[in-house]
Design a protein around this motif. Structure first.
Motif, short mmCIF file in Angstrom:
data_model
loop_
_atom_site.label_atom_id
_atom_site.label_comp_id
_atom_site.label_asym_id
_atom_site.label_seq_id
_atom_site.Cartn_x
_atom_site.Cartn_y
_atom_site.Cartn_z
N SER A 36 32.71 51.46 41.37
CA SER A 36 32.18 50.11 41.57
C SER A 36 32.55 49.18 40.41
CB SER A 36 30.66 50.15 41.70
OG SER A 36 30.30 51.01 42.76
N LYS A 37 32.52 47.90 40.73
CA LYS A 37 32.77 46.86 39.74
C LYS A 37 31.53 45.97 39.76
CE LYS A 37 35.93 42.87 39.39
NZ LYS A 37 37.25 42.37 39.80
N TYR A 38 30.77 45.97 38.66
CA TYR A 38 29.54 45.20 38.59
C TYR A 38 29.69 44.08 37.56
CZ TYR A 38 26.93 48.90 41.14
OH TYR A 38 26.47 49.78 42.07
N PRO A 39 28.98 42.95 37.78
CA PRO A 39 29.05 41.87 36.78
C PRO A 39 28.18 42.19 35.56
CG PRO A 39 27.58 41.25 38.58
CD PRO A 39 28.17 42.58 38.96
N ARG A 40 28.70 41.86 34.38
CA ARG A 40 27.88 41.99 33.18
C ARG A 40 26.74 40.96 33.25
NH1 ARG A 40 33.03 43.05 29.16
NH2 ARG A 40 32.58 45.26 28.82
N LEU A 41 25.59 41.35 32.72
CA LEU A 41 24.41 40.48 32.77
C LEU A 41 24.24 39.75 31.44
CD1 LEU A 41 21.58 42.65 34.38
CD2 LEU A 41 22.32 40.40 35.15
N VAL A 42 24.10 38.43 31.51
CA VAL A 42 23.84 37.66 30.29
C VAL A 42 22.38 37.87 29.90
CG1 VAL A 42 23.81 35.34 29.26
CG2 VAL A 42 25.59 35.97 30.93
N VAL A 43 22.15 38.35 28.67
CA VAL A 43 20.80 38.70 28.23
C VAL A 43 19.87 37.48 28.27
CG1 VAL A 43 19.43 39.50 26.25
CG2 VAL A 43 21.58 40.66 26.85
N GLU A 44 20.37 36.34 27.83
CA GLU A 44 19.53 35.16 27.64
C GLU A 44 18.85 34.71 28.95
OE1 GLU A 44 19.83 30.63 25.78
OE2 GLU A 44 21.66 31.72 26.35
N ASP A 45 19.63 34.60 30.03
CA ASP A 45 19.01 34.09 31.27
C ASP A 45 19.16 35.03 32.46
OD1 ASP A 45 21.67 33.89 31.79
OD2 ASP A 45 21.69 31.73 32.19
N ASN B 12 20.20 46.76 43.40
CA ASN B 12 19.26 47.89 43.39
C ASN B 12 19.08 48.43 41.97
OD1 ASN B 12 18.76 47.86 46.11
ND2 ASN B 12 20.09 49.57 46.61
N LEU B 13 20.19 48.51 41.24
CA LEU B 13 20.14 49.02 39.88
C LEU B 13 19.32 48.08 38.98
CD1 LEU B 13 21.40 51.41 38.25
CD2 LEU B 13 23.29 49.89 37.66
N VAL B 14 19.56 46.78 39.12
CA VAL B 14 18.82 45.80 38.32
C VAL B 14 17.33 45.82 38.68
CG1 VAL B 14 18.55 43.34 37.77
CG2 VAL B 14 20.84 44.32 38.00
N ALA B 15 17.03 45.94 39.99
CA ALA B 15 15.62 45.97 40.42
C ALA B 15 14.91 47.19 39.82
CB ALA B 15 15.54 46.00 41.95
N LYS C 130 13.36 36.24 38.61
CA LYS C 130 14.63 36.60 37.96
C LYS C 130 15.58 37.25 38.96
CE LYS C 130 14.15 37.94 33.10
NZ LYS C 130 13.90 39.05 32.20
N LEU C 131 15.01 38.21 39.71
CA LEU C 131 15.82 38.98 40.65
C LEU C 131 16.33 38.09 41.78
CD1 LEU C 131 16.78 41.89 40.98
CD2 LEU C 131 14.78 42.34 42.39
N GLU C 132 15.47 37.19 42.26
CA GLU C 132 15.89 36.29 43.35
C GLU C 132 17.01 35.35 42.90
OE1 GLU C 132 15.33 36.55 46.54
OE2 GLU C 132 14.20 38.31 45.93
N LYS C 133 16.88 34.82 41.67
CA LYS C 133 17.94 33.95 41.12
C LYS C 133 19.25 34.73 41.00
CE LYS C 133 17.74 31.32 37.48
NZ LYS C 133 17.37 30.91 36.10
N LEU C 134 19.11 35.96 40.51
CA LEU C 134 20.29 36.81 40.34
C LEU C 134 20.92 37.12 41.70
CD1 LEU C 134 22.05 38.49 38.37
CD2 LEU C 134 20.48 40.41 38.76
N ARG C 135 20.06 37.42 42.68
CA ARG C 135 20.55 37.76 44.02
C ARG C 135 21.39 36.62 44.60
NH1 ARG C 135 17.96 41.39 47.51
NH2 ARG C 135 16.03 41.10 46.37
#
Length: 497
Positions: free
Chosen positions: A191-200, A59-62, A35-40
């Motif tokens: 900071s400006k971070y992207p919102r995370l889509v829950v589904e994928d 870092n926050l997501v990890a 998941k993290l690698e795809k997100l990265r």
């Protein structure tokens, strides 16, 4: 700013030192690593944000995925002693010497959290430009206060505004009007971070949601890395500044306090949180506890269900966090560079165009446990005067307060130390509607409580005393006449006036 009522399961204590800069893959299940690698790889393609922001976000997501959080062990919670949460009354006043006061103030930077919009109060643009009194906005009052200090003592206290991408452009235009004032104003963006889509678990901007809706500012815990990334932290250190006083821009009580600053400099405290006694209105506010030898913030979201009522009780947890924070600049630099500020993550679920998304946020108050010699100071309630709704605006626009040189001061004519409780119905929610419904703001010096529901309009020169309920029945317009004096009354129609 996030809502304090978000539900989450989190840690109060985990070893910061054992968590490397990027949460070690060993703590992640194979599916999470993928998941993290795809997100990265998706995040690396986002051109709208900096490398610092990409790293901070990943870092926050990890940390979130590694589930490094555990619940607080309720049996280990101790009430902090007076040497950890110091009563304001025991602080010594700084020497009454103009030169020494100037020297003290020249160690200080004032930072206001200016990322919030006035949308909940029906206003466009930054919340800090809502008019509070006599045509003066929050920002006008803040500039007047600091200008007043600088003129009085011949010091150079700068004002720093931490904006979000929601408020940045407007704020830059607004601060131009203060160019001739005796206060140096700095702005930087959190900071400006992207919102995370829950589904994928992919960034929302990758789903064709362009524009502001794809992004979020990650809470005010981000003030520390953003202050450093903006270059402002190093600038202030090079000017000999030592402390930053951080507060919400809508807290009219958050004034520079010489006693507090003097105490921190004398005792070399790296972090100080101003707390104040809880009333029944503040039961959800975070509180300070002693936990495994450290002072730390305990938020309602971290409390196991079976202890929530105990947390809300005023008997055991007597104080709450005002979010007035005093922090040593060198300590911020040290901890940010070591990537040691791993505050509890607040997952904030939202929905954008029918898509369920997740915002991961942190709070500045939760950083207290990473700083050396951190303390709380139990301050008078007057240092906590936030304006979150039009009912708060009614308080500060009334005869209960006066404004002199930008300082909002409570009227000594009121005997009761507590403010009246005010509940205004949805008809008053937007500032524009609220202002239309009051010909002039009523006198409330002797008011205990006011509850207004329905289509109610107030005439000029109205005086409210004691406990009052005004309820206009559906479809009925209820007008309170000019000069009416209402005391301890329930009004359900014109016949009750």
């Amino acid at each position: 700013l996030h809502s304090p009522s978000v539900s989450l399961s989190l840690s109060v204590e985990f070893e910061a030192s054992s968590t490397p800069s990027m949460a070690a893959p060993a703590t992640l299940k194979p599916a999470e690593v993928e998941k993290l690698e795809k997100l990265r790889s998706a995040v690396s393609a986002l051109s709208e944000i900096s490398e610092n922001e990409k790293t901070g976000f990943l870092n926050l997501v990890a940390r979130y995925l590694s589930g490094e959080a555990q619940h607080v062990d309720w049996t280990k919670i101790q009430t902090p002693t007076d040497d950890i949460v110091i009563p304001y009354d025991v602080l010594t006043s700084p020497p009454d010497d103009a030169a020494q006061t100037r020297e003290l103030l020249d160690k200080l930077v004032v930072l206001k959290l200016n990322g919030g919009l006035g949308t909940t109060m029906g206003c466009t643009g930054p919340k800090s430009v809502i008019e509070v009194r006599n045509g003066l906005t929050f920002l006008d009052l803040i500039v007047m206060q600091i200008e007043n200090l600088n003129s009085k003592y011949g010091c150079k206290v700068p004002l720093v505004l931490m904006n979000s991408f929601n408020t940045h452009d407007d704020t830059l235009k607004i601060v131009e009007k203060y160019a001739s004032h005796n206060v140096e104003i700095h702005t930087f963006n959190q900071s400006k971070y992207p919102r995370l889509v829950v589904e994928d678990f992919m960034p929302l901007p990758c789903k064709g949601i362009t524009g502001k809706d794809g992004w979020y500012p990650p809470g005010h815990g981000d003030v520390f890395p953003s202050l450093k990334n903006s270059g402002k932290l190093d600038l202030f250190l090079s000017q000999g500044k030592e402390y930053v006083f951080i507060a919400n821009s809508d807290n009219l009580g958050a004034l520079v306090d010489l006693k507090i600053l003097h105490h921190l400099v004398q005792h070399k405290n790296e972090y100080c949180m101003e707390v104040t006694p809880k009333t029944l209105a503040d039961v959800k506010g975070g509180t300070l506890i002693s936990y495994e030898g450290k002072v730390q913030l305990l938020e309602i979201a971290q409390v196991p269900d079976e202890h929530v009522n105990e947390f809300k009780s005023i008997q055991k947890f007597k104080i709450f966090n005002t979010n007035n924070l005093w922090v040593n600049l060198k300590a911020i630099k040290r901890l940010v560079e070591a990537d040691a500020l791993k505050m509890e993550i607040i997952p904030n679920p939202k929905e954008v165009d029918g898509i369920k998304v997740l915002q991961l946020e942190t709070a500045a108050g939760a950083a207290i446990r990473f700083f050396d010699n951190a303390i709380g100071i139990n301050v008078p309630r007057s240092r906590f005067l936030p304006v979150k709704a039009t009912s708060d605006l009614l308080l500060v626009q009334s005869d209960l307060y006066t404004v002199v040189d930008g300082f909002v001061t409570r009227n000594p004519a009121r005997a009761n130390p507590a403010n009246p409780t005010i509940e205004l119905g949805p008809e008053f929610k937007k500032v524009g509607d609220y202002l239309k419904r009051f010909k002039t703001i009523p006198s409330i010096i002797e008011l205990d409580s006011l509850k207004v529901t329905g289509d109610v309009w107030f005439g000029a020169g109205v005086i409210l005393k004691g406990r009052i309920t005004i309820n206009a029945k559906p479809g009925v317009k209820l007008e309170i006449p000019d000069g009416a004096v209402i005391e301890n009354k329930e009004i359900n129609g014109p016949e009750d006036l």
